[in-house]
Each structure stands twice: as structure tokens, then as C-alpha cells.
Write a protein that holds these residues in place. Structure first.
Motif, mmCIF file in Angstrom:
data_model
loop_
_atom_site.group_PDB
_atom_site.id
_atom_site.type_symbol
_atom_site.label_atom_id
_atom_site.label_comp_id
_atom_site.label_asym_id
_atom_site.label_seq_id
_atom_site.Cartn_x
_atom_site.Cartn_y
_atom_site.Cartn_z
ATOM 1 N N ALA A 22 0.842 -1.207 0.000
ATOM 2 C CA ALA A 22 0.000 0.000 0.000
ATOM 3 C C ALA A 22 0.871 1.249 0.000
ATOM 4 N N LYS A 23 1.894 1.254 0.823
ATOM 5 C CA LYS A 23 2.778 2.425 0.889
ATOM 6 C C LYS A 23 3.496 2.655 -0.439
ATOM 7 N N GLU A 24 3.950 1.585 -1.074
ATOM 8 C CA GLU A 24 4.632 1.748 -2.358
ATOM 9 C C GLU A 24 3.685 2.330 -3.403
ATOM 10 N N HIS A 25 2.429 1.884 -3.403
ATOM 11 C CA HIS A 25 1.465 2.378 -4.384
ATOM 12 C C HIS A 25 1.053 3.827 -4.096
ATOM 13 N N LEU A 26 0.832 4.133 -2.812
ATOM 14 C CA LEU A 26 0.297 5.448 -2.437
ATOM 15 C C LEU A 26 1.368 6.501 -2.142
ATOM 16 N N GLY A 27 2.571 6.062 -1.824
ATOM 17 C CA GLY A 27 3.619 6.991 -1.419
ATOM 18 C C GLY A 27 3.665 7.196 0.080
ATOM 19 N N SER A 28 2.519 7.039 0.755
ATOM 20 C CA SER A 28 2.445 7.214 2.203
ATOM 21 C C SER A 28 1.198 6.513 2.737
ATOM 22 N N LEU A 29 1.328 5.882 3.889
ATOM 23 C CA LEU A 29 0.153 5.276 4.529
ATOM 24 C C LEU A 29 -0.803 6.333 5.073
ATOM 25 N N ASP A 30 -0.343 7.576 5.156
ATOM 26 C CA ASP A 30 -1.208 8.664 5.636
ATOM 27 C C ASP A 30 -2.390 8.910 4.707
ATOM 28 N N ARG A 31 -2.313 8.433 3.485
ATOM 29 C CA ARG A 31 -3.424 8.606 2.536
ATOM 30 C C ARG A 31 -4.576 7.645 2.812
ATOM 31 N N ILE A 32 -4.364 6.656 3.668
ATOM 32 C CA ILE A 32 -5.413 5.673 3.969
ATOM 33 C C ILE A 32 -6.365 6.252 5.001
ATOM 34 N N SER A 33 -7.650 6.310 4.635
ATOM 35 C CA SER A 33 -8.647 6.845 5.560
ATOM 36 C C SER A 33 -9.318 5.751 6.394
ATOM 37 N N ARG A 34 -9.318 4.523 5.893
ATOM 38 C CA ARG A 34 -9.830 3.401 6.686
ATOM 39 C C ARG A 34 -9.490 2.083 6.029
ATOM 40 N N VAL A 35 -9.508 1.042 6.840
ATOM 41 C CA VAL A 35 -9.393 -0.323 6.342
ATOM 42 C C VAL A 35 -10.830 -0.779 6.098
ATOM 43 N N VAL A 36 -11.148 -1.146 4.866
ATOM 44 C CA VAL A 36 -12.521 -1.503 4.522
ATOM 45 C C VAL A 36 -12.784 -2.985 4.754
ATOM 46 N N ARG A 37 -11.915 -3.829 4.219
ATOM 47 C CA ARG A 37 -12.139 -5.277 4.296
ATOM 48 C C ARG A 37 -10.812 -6.009 4.406
ATOM 49 N N VAL A 38 -10.825 -7.065 5.219
ATOM 50 C CA VAL A 38 -9.687 -7.965 5.350
ATOM 51 C C VAL A 38 -10.194 -9.369 5.030
ATOM 52 N N GLY A 39 -9.493 -10.044 4.139
ATOM 53 C CA GLY A 39 -9.783 -11.445 3.835
ATOM 54 C C GLY A 39 -8.581 -12.287 4.216
ATOM 55 N N VAL A 40 -8.807 -13.259 5.087
ATOM 56 C CA VAL A 40 -7.725 -14.108 5.581
ATOM 57 C C VAL A 40 -7.972 -15.537 5.101
ATOM 58 N N TYR A 41 -6.972 -16.095 4.445
ATOM 59 C CA TYR A 41 -7.029 -17.472 3.979
ATOM 60 C C TYR A 41 -5.976 -18.261 4.743
ATOM 61 N N LEU A 42 -6.394 -19.357 5.340
ATOM 62 C CA LEU A 42 -5.496 -20.175 6.137
ATOM 63 C C LEU A 42 -5.480 -21.594 5.596
ATOM 64 N N ALA A 43 -4.304 -22.100 5.267
ATOM 65 C CA ALA A 43 -4.170 -23.503 4.882
ATOM 66 C C ALA A 43 -4.204 -24.315 6.167
ATOM 67 N N THR A 44 -5.207 -25.175 6.288
ATOM 68 C CA THR A 44 -5.414 -25.889 7.549
ATOM 69 C C THR A 44 -5.626 -27.375 7.319
ATOM 70 N N SER A 45 -5.367 -28.124 8.382
ATOM 71 C CA SER A 45 -5.783 -29.522 8.391
ATOM 72 C C SER A 45 -7.286 -29.517 8.668
ATOM 73 N N GLY A 46 -7.937 -30.622 8.441
ATOM 74 C CA GLY A 46 -9.387 -30.680 8.583
ATOM 75 C C GLY A 46 -9.914 -30.420 9.978
ATOM 76 N N ASP A 47 -9.083 -30.575 10.991
ATOM 77 C CA ASP A 47 -9.579 -30.413 12.361
ATOM 78 C C ASP A 47 -8.989 -29.200 13.082
ATOM 79 N N PHE A 48 -8.592 -28.185 12.338
ATOM 80 C CA PHE A 48 -8.099 -26.934 12.921
ATOM 81 C C PHE A 48 -9.250 -25.936 12.965
ATOM 82 N N TYR A 49 -9.590 -25.457 14.165
ATOM 83 C CA TYR A 49 -10.751 -24.589 14.321
ATOM 84 C C TYR A 49 -10.427 -23.233 14.949
ATOM 85 N N ASN A 50 -9.158 -22.881 15.033
ATOM 86 C CA ASN A 50 -8.760 -21.611 15.643
ATOM 87 C C ASN A 50 -8.533 -20.509 14.616
ATOM 88 N N GLN A 51 -9.230 -20.574 13.489
ATOM 89 C CA GLN A 51 -9.063 -19.568 12.449
ATOM 90 C C GLN A 51 -9.241 -18.133 12.969
#
Length: 141
Positions: free
Chosen positions: A65-94
Motif C-alpha cells: 500500500a505504501k509503495e502504491h500510495l507513497g504514504s500510509l497517511d493517505r489511507i482513511s480506513r481499512v474496509v475489508r480484510v480477507g484471511v485465507y489459512l491452509a489448515t488440516s481438517g480439524d483446525f478450528y482456531n481460524q
């Protein structure tokens, strides 16, 4: 201090701006060009390793983000976070692992700029990574 911005591992770009939204490609726990963790949560790695891997991926997202914008100060909010976790079938602490990204973004941008979030457990991720993070920011013009 942020690491160097990640480089694409294929035919895509790391960041695309559309209007006041900045979309980041999925970032991995890569540091100095090397994947820091390999494996699945609940099998080769535990939740603590997943949290650390996700912190690295989050720092990479901030660098992109900083490389694209030049500064993180241009960010007014975090809109969405998507987290993908490679897990075994019985991992439930996502949610516990995903909190590592949300907490770091909260610490950088403040409680008032916290985002919505999706967390998915998947069978595998690119190059054997245990985590991948997508972030959408709203930016000031």
C-alpha cells in the motif's frame, strides 16, 4: 520499519486503485524474498506460528500500500480484510490466527478504522504458504 514491498509471483499486480478504493493482491509471509513458514495449521504449524506468519503478511500488505500510495497517511480506513489459512481438517482456531492481522491493522490505523473480515480455511495456498491476506483500503484523493 516496513519491509520491501512484495513482488508478484505471477501475472498480476500487487495493488489496483479504483476511485477511492485500493485493492491489494493476496500477500504471503515472505521476508527478504523467502517464505518464512511452510505448511498447514493444525498439522505442521500451530496457531502461534500462523499468527506470526500472518503478521509478516500484514506488514507486506502495508508495504504494498505504501509503495502504491507513497504514504500510509493517505489511507482513511481499512474496509475489508480477507484471511485465507491452509489448515488440516480439524483446525478450528481460524479467528484467533486472523486476529493477528486485524490487531496489527488496528494498531496502525486505530480502532475507528477497523474493517469487516472474512476468514476461510483452505486445503492449500500458493508456494505452500500457511496464510494469505487480502486487504481493501479506502484512501483520500
Amino acid at each position: 520499519m516496513l519491509p520491501n514491498a512484495p513482488r508478484p509471483l505471477g501475472a498480476y499486480v500487487e495493488a489496483v486503485q479504483s476511485g477511492t478504493l485500493l485493492f491489494l493482491s493476496g500477500t504471503l509471509p515472505i521476508k527478504d524474498g523467502k517464505l518464512q513458514y511452510v505448511g498447514r495449521l493444525g498439522k505442521e504449524l500451530d496457531a502461534d506460528a500462523g499468527r506470526d506468519a500472518l503478521r509478516i503478511a500484514t506488514l507486506n500488505a502495508l508495504s504494498a500500500a505504501k509503495e502504491h500510495l507513497g504514504s500510509l497517511d493517505r489511507i482513511s480506513r481499512v474496509v475489508r480484510v480477507g484471511v485465507y489459512l491452509a489448515t488440516s481438517g480439524d483446525f478450528y482456531n481460524q479467528p484467533i490466527v486472523a486476529d493477528a492481522a486485524s490487531e496489527l491493522l488496528r494498531d496502525v490505523f486505530g480502532e475507528i478504522r477497523m474493517s469487516v473480515r472474512s476468514v476461510l480455511g483452505v486445503a492449500s495456498l500458493p508456494v505452500g504458504a500457511p496464510v494469505m491476506l487480502e486487504v481493501t483500503f479506502e484512501i483520500n484523493s
